[in-house]
Design an enzyme around this catalytic site. Structure first.
Site, mmCIF file in Angstrom:
data_model
loop_
_atom_site.group_PDB
_atom_site.id
_atom_site.type_symbol
_atom_site.label_atom_id
_atom_site.label_comp_id
_atom_site.label_asym_id
_atom_site.label_seq_id
_atom_site.Cartn_x
_atom_site.Cartn_y
_atom_site.Cartn_z
ATOM 1 N N GLU A 167 14.539 41.219 36.354
ATOM 2 C CA GLU A 167 15.131 42.091 37.382
ATOM 3 C C GLU A 167 14.143 43.090 37.970
ATOM 4 O O GLU A 167 14.083 43.282 39.178
ATOM 5 C CB GLU A 167 16.349 42.843 36.826
ATOM 6 N N HIS A 236 28.341 45.339 29.876
ATOM 7 C CA HIS A 236 28.575 44.563 31.098
ATOM 8 C C HIS A 236 29.700 45.134 31.959
ATOM 9 O O HIS A 236 30.210 44.446 32.825
ATOM 10 C CB HIS A 236 28.897 43.104 30.752
#
Lengths: 435, 347
Positions: A167, A236
């Site tokens: 990322e 998450h």
């Protein structure tokens, strides 16, 4: 007898479709044989037999859509007697969550939020060949949440690029590409993973224009699902709206409806600034009637989606749907609420809120994220500065609790703001005033 | 092509006093006199500019962080001398030398150091954050290693636009242990992007010597796992730098992907102006200065090449003039207008 049921194949899957049967009634099957292909909200997957036996009945035909999880699809005779009556397939739509059905309207113009986002990207990419999309599983896999479905086929691998799981690297690469004259759309599989990349987003993308005295703009969109999904626990599940809205140089967008998702994403791609585009996994599959085609919706404009006189309820993203549900309940209690969908978090359409407060004199702000230093805190601050004299009651907020999101179903529900919480807040604020 | 991962160093003697050496052997790039003089001028400009910046810092005219490039001049001057005009450049916060080598105006750079409206970022960026689209200089980045993926993104844009240019991505030995550097190595190698990674190994990441911070034999080998060729280069010798730079650029411009050059160099000054430099001895610094100084070495070559001392003095005088004009401009330029505070946040 073995009942083959529609399996739950993802955290957010509520129903699936039978794309194809690979067996017919009377066929013998072995454990592991592929029985059918099932399309979920995320992917097309194979359904395997869990036992040996003979296919006795196929109850759901090929091509049937939106079959709820748990529906019996077929019966396999494994030689054991099952003391359970196998029902012929009733109208399975009866089982579908009523709430979900309410969102599905029957117009030809219905599209899901997922399709709206995909269409926005495709339309813009057709207009401007400097736009490319990059991220994990965006190309060959067709998107981890199927948002980029079909883009590789149309635009090729020069413009639809699968990245490694890296990322910080590809966020920085996107920034460099934007400096180099391209218009990247960087998809994070979810914004939780963007924390790996937040230095590049803030220090490189957001600040360089200022630090370069206006020379080095960064036209880039960072997009992906944000907020709690369903039962995926703390790492998450969180809303990053206030994290990004805090930083000068970024625009932050968080749509609810499909039309808004499309129109706002088109504007975000055309915008010369770095834009954080916060989607919501639970909204991807929701259908909305679209009213726009090829049109953009300007950033920074909220939307008054329901007029009312008694209390203003401000929300964004998934909380808009919850606010609308609450407003229906409140109507039954003779409370007529006004609902504002922020749509863009930054720049904030504070005037729309102020105007509404001047009418209703009461304000509730809904936010899925944590309460401390949240978007609601900011709105409360601005409203008391600009409309203090118009308020008849303290401003109330309905937010997630100040806790990492738990996994357990009951605890997760308690930690996230629910329709009942909004109703309760509205009743409390109105009843104390004798409404 | 130099063999990847070669430990062999370019064989250019570095000792200053070695009369009688054939010029051709030294001058393996076979540059003419004027080209050698140009390299000398550029290195001297950086040296004098940085010395002046150090003085202005001492006077309080320059504030905040200020990282001087003194000692490392041969790296950027050598590399930029083999670039093409459209190649892009990006580096860390020790960036003044890179800007000058890219042809940015010393006045604008110095005025940014003093935080004035005449600076490249109108006084809003400072020492670490300057840019010039015109010169393809993309900063100037203050976060260690953050420029590396951005450099790969610039390389991505070159490939996307098929313009044939390369991104020169400079990083220090301190940055090579940042995770995003390896994310960048991986993607650039995977997609064969036109990028040359120039690791300026000046032996210290702030106060920690490279031997105390970096495992492994050589920083040039850090791309080995990704199949990126790497070469160690004598970064104190501008001609060695040029030679290595040419080979690396030739490799990547052919579409073969990234290349790593580890420039063995040395900074004479502290990490920043406030660095007491207790982590190394004065004698270590003096030894490099006396034996390996890049400008003195090139001066020697020029002298051997029959460039007269008067000519060199003349160059010295002109450079001093450029730097003093830059510092005058930087001191006289106004503070940014108050109106500038809230501009350039959004386009």
């Amino acid at each position: 007898m073995i009942e083959i049921k529609m399996p739950s194949l993802s955290p957010t899957m509520t129903s699936g479709s039978i794309v194809k049967w690979f067996v017919k009634e009377g066929d013998s099957v072995l454990t592991g044989d592929v029985l059918a292909e099932i399309e979920t909200d995320k992917a097309t997957m194979e359904l395997e037999s869990i036992e040996e036996g003979k296919v006795k009945n196929i109850l759901i035909k090929e091509g049937e859509k939106d079959i709820p999880v748990g529906t019996v699809l077929a019966v396999v005779d494994d030689g054991n007697f099952i003391n359970k009556k196998i029902e012929t397939n009733k109208s399975f739509t009866e089982n579908i969550d009523i709430k979900l059905m309410q969102d599905i309207k029957t117009s030809d113009n219905n599209i899901t939020v997922r399709e709206a986002i995909r269409d926005a990207m495709a339309e813009e990419m057709r207009l401007d060949d400097t736009i490319f999309i990059m991220g994990e599983e965006v190309a060959e896999y067709q998107g981890a949440y199927k948002v980029t479905q079909g883009l590789l086929e149309e635009f090729g691998d020069k413009r639809v690029i699968d990245t490694p799981i890296t990322e910080q690297g590809f966020a920085g690469l996107g920034v460099g590409a934007a400096f180099g004259g391209l218009k990247p759309i960087i998809e994070f599989m979810t914004f939780n993973f963007a924390m790996q990349a937040i230095d590049q987003i803030i220090n490189s993308a957001a600040k360089t224009l200022y630090m370069s005295g206006g020379q080095m703009g960064c036209p880039i969109v960072f997009r992906g699902p944000n907020g709690a999904a369903s039962r995926v626990a703390a790492q998450h599940s969180q809303c990053f709206a206030s994290w990004y809205a805090h930083c000068p140089g970024l625009k932050v967008v968080a749509p609810w409806s499909a039309s808004d998702a499309k129109g706002l994403l088109k504007s975000s791609i055309r915008n010369p600034n770095p834009v954080i585009f916060l989607e919501n996994e639970l909204l991807y599959g929701q259908s909305f009637e679209t009213t726009i085609d090829n049109e953009t919706i300007p950033l920074g404009q909220g939307n008054l989606i329901k007029s009312g006189n008694d209390v203003t309820i401000v929300a964004f993203s998934i909380m808009v749907g919850k606010a609308l549900s609450a407003s229906k309940v409140l109507l039954g209690q003779n409370i007529d609420s006004e609902i504002i969908d922020l749509r863009t978090i930054k720049p904030l359409d504070i005037n729309l809120i102020i105007d509404s407060v001047k009418k209703t004199n009461k304000l509730i702000i809904c936010e899925e994220g944590f309460p401390f230093s949240g978007i609601s805190s900011e709105i409360i601050s601005q409203v008391q500065e600009k409309a203090f004299d118009w308020l008849d009651a303290p401003i109330s907020r309905v937010t997630g609790l100040d806790v990492p999101l738990p996994y357990a179903e009951n605890l997760e529900k308690m930690a996230l703001p629910q329709v009942e919480d909004i109703v309760e807040a509205a009743l409390s604020i109105c009843n104390r005033l004798g409404n | 092509m130099r063999k990847p991962f070669s430990k062999e160093k370019t064989k250019v003697p570095l000792k200053r006093k070695s009369p009688g050496r054939p010029i051709k052997k030294l001058n393996n790039n076979l540059l003419n006199k004027n080209q050698l003089i140009e390299l000398y001028k550029q290195m001297l400009l950086i040296r004098r500019f940085e010395e002046k910046a150090g003085q202005l810092y001492g006077m309080g005219t320059i504030a905040g962080f200020c990282h001087l490039y003194i000692g490392q001049e041969a790296v950027v001057v050598g590399m930029q001398s083999v670039c093409e005009p459209g190649d892009s450049v990006i580096t860390s916060y020790r960036d003044h030398g890179h800007m000058l080598a890219c042809g940015m105006d010393p006045k604008g750079v110095m005025a940014e150091l003093t935080g004035r409206e005449g600076g490249y970022s109108k006084g809003k960026g400072g020492s670490m954050h300057m840019f010039s689209r015109e010169k393809n200089f993309y900063g100037g980045h203050g976060i260690v290693g953050a420029q590396v993926p951005i450099g790969v993104g610039l390389a991505f844009s070159h490939r996307y636009k098929e313009d044939g240019f390369v991104c020169m991505t400079y990083l220090g030995d301190g940055a090579v242990n940042q995770g995003q550097v390896y994310e960048s190595f991986n993607m650039s190698a995977l997609w064969k992007l036109p990028v040359v990674f120039i690791i300026e190994n000046n032996k210290y990441g702030m106060g920690t010597s490279v031997t105390r911070a970096s495992a492994g034999r050589s920083l040039a080998e850090r791309g080995k796992a990704y199949g990126i060729p790497g070469t160690e280069v004598d970064g104190m010798n501008v001609l060695s730098v040029r030679q290595a730079g040419k080979e690396a650029l030739d490799y990547t411009r052919k579409g073969k992907g990234p290349y790593i050059l580890e420039m063995k160099t040395y900074r004479y000054r502290g990490h920043s102006m406030s660095d007491p430099a207790k982590y190394r001895t004065r004698s270590e610094v003096d030894a490099v200065r006396k034996q390996k100084d890049s400008i003195e070495s090139l001066k020697e070559i020029l002298q051997e090449n029959n460039i007269k001392d008067d000519h060199l003095k003349d160059i010295d005088g002109k450079i001093k003039l450029i730097v003093s004009e830059a510092s005058e401009f930087a001191e006289q330029s106004s503070l940014p207008d108050k109106e500038e505070l809230m501009t350039d946040i959004y386009l």
